[in-house]
Design a protein around this motif. Structure first.
Motif, mmCIF file in Angstrom:
data_model
loop_
_atom_site.group_PDB
_atom_site.id
_atom_site.type_symbol
_atom_site.label_atom_id
_atom_site.label_comp_id
_atom_site.label_asym_id
_atom_site.label_seq_id
_atom_site.Cartn_x
_atom_site.Cartn_y
_atom_site.Cartn_z
ATOM 1 N N UNK A 196 -92.489 -15.308 26.430
ATOM 2 C CA UNK A 196 -92.876 -14.132 27.219
ATOM 3 C C UNK A 196 -92.913 -12.898 26.325
ATOM 4 N N UNK A 197 -91.932 -12.763 25.460
ATOM 5 C CA UNK A 197 -91.907 -11.637 24.533
ATOM 6 C C UNK A 197 -93.137 -11.663 23.627
ATOM 7 N N UNK A 198 -93.466 -12.836 23.082
ATOM 8 C CA UNK A 198 -94.670 -12.986 22.256
ATOM 9 C C UNK A 198 -95.929 -12.606 23.035
ATOM 10 N N UNK A 218 -100.282 -8.730 24.100
ATOM 11 C CA UNK A 218 -100.979 -7.826 25.018
ATOM 12 C C UNK A 218 -100.895 -6.390 24.509
ATOM 13 N N UNK A 219 -99.756 -6.024 23.944
ATOM 14 C CA UNK A 219 -99.596 -4.696 23.357
ATOM 15 C C UNK A 219 -100.610 -4.489 22.231
ATOM 16 N N UNK A 220 -100.761 -5.493 21.391
ATOM 17 C CA UNK A 220 -101.727 -5.411 20.283
ATOM 18 C C UNK A 220 -103.147 -5.248 20.814
ATOM 19 N N UNK A 272 -100.249 -0.073 25.627
ATOM 20 C CA UNK A 272 -99.632 -0.789 24.498
ATOM 21 C C UNK A 272 -98.126 -0.542 24.490
ATOM 22 N N UNK A 273 -97.727 0.706 24.723
ATOM 23 C CA UNK A 273 -96.305 1.052 24.778
ATOM 24 C C UNK A 273 -95.620 0.310 25.918
ATOM 25 N N UNK A 327 -99.545 -16.996 21.724
ATOM 26 C CA UNK A 327 -100.108 -16.476 22.973
ATOM 27 C C UNK A 327 -101.597 -16.181 22.801
ATOM 28 N N UNK A 328 -102.300 -15.959 23.918
ATOM 29 C CA UNK A 328 -103.693 -15.508 23.797
ATOM 30 C C UNK A 328 -103.753 -14.209 22.979
ATOM 31 N N UNK A 329 -104.896 -13.940 22.399
ATOM 32 C CA UNK A 329 -105.061 -12.757 21.547
ATOM 33 C C UNK A 329 -105.947 -11.686 22.167
#
Length: 167
Positions: A20-22, A27-29, A40-41, A76-78
């Motif tokens: 989940x963290x990854x 998603x942030x990226x 992103x934040x 994770x998805x990118x």
């Protein structure tokens, strides 16, 4: 002392929390790439919160005489189609995590592991909050998605998010 089955499943949950963290970091990226710094934040803080959840379970396994075992974490998805798509995925993911926590509670009850059941109740309550937050954010993003000014305002609001302290 944890049963072997309980320990194995708690370790599986540690891995799920780290995934989940990854996911949220990815998603942030994505949001950084499309110049939505507030989103992103928001996702970066979500990633930190999920890491804290994984560590909370990791520490619990240690406290109960078990051994945390870290497995591989899938990539994770990118990328996503839109901010709405991202937050739809967040809600789906949180619903999946809720299901996993509920399965752990069911196992703790079956194993008559009252300490683990008690420990997991924090996660049960946390998932209610996580799903409500994801649903709320998704609805706001859906409303703002057709209006650049609305999305700009929402992005600014998301940038003000602070991480709530873990109990």
């Amino acid at each position: 002392m944890l049963t072997e089955k309980m320990e194995k499943n708690l370790n599986k949950q540690v891995n799920a929390e780290l995934y989940s963290s990854y996911l949220y970091l990815s998603m942030s990226a994505y949001f950084s790439e499309i110049n939505l710094g507030g989103c992103a934040h928001w996702m970066r803080l979500q990633a930190e919160e999920e890491l804290a959840h994984g560590l909370k379970i990791y520490d619990y396994i240690n406290e109960r005489g078990g051994r945390p075992v870290l497995g591989s974490i899938d990539a994770p998805p990118q990328s996503w189609d839109s901010p709405v798509d991202v937050f739809e995925n967040v809600l789906k993911h949180e619903q999946k995590v809720t299901s996993m926590i509920n399965e752990l509670v069911d196992l703790a009850i079956k194993e008559k592991d009252h300490a683990t059941n008690n420990f997991l109740q924090w996660f049960v309550a946390e998932q209610v909050e996580e799903e409500a937050s994801a649903s709320d954010v998704l609805q706001k993003v859906k409303l703002a998605s057709s209006d650049a000014g609305g999305m700009f305002f929402l992005d600014q609001e998301f940038g003000k998010r602070v991480l709530h302290s873990e109990e």
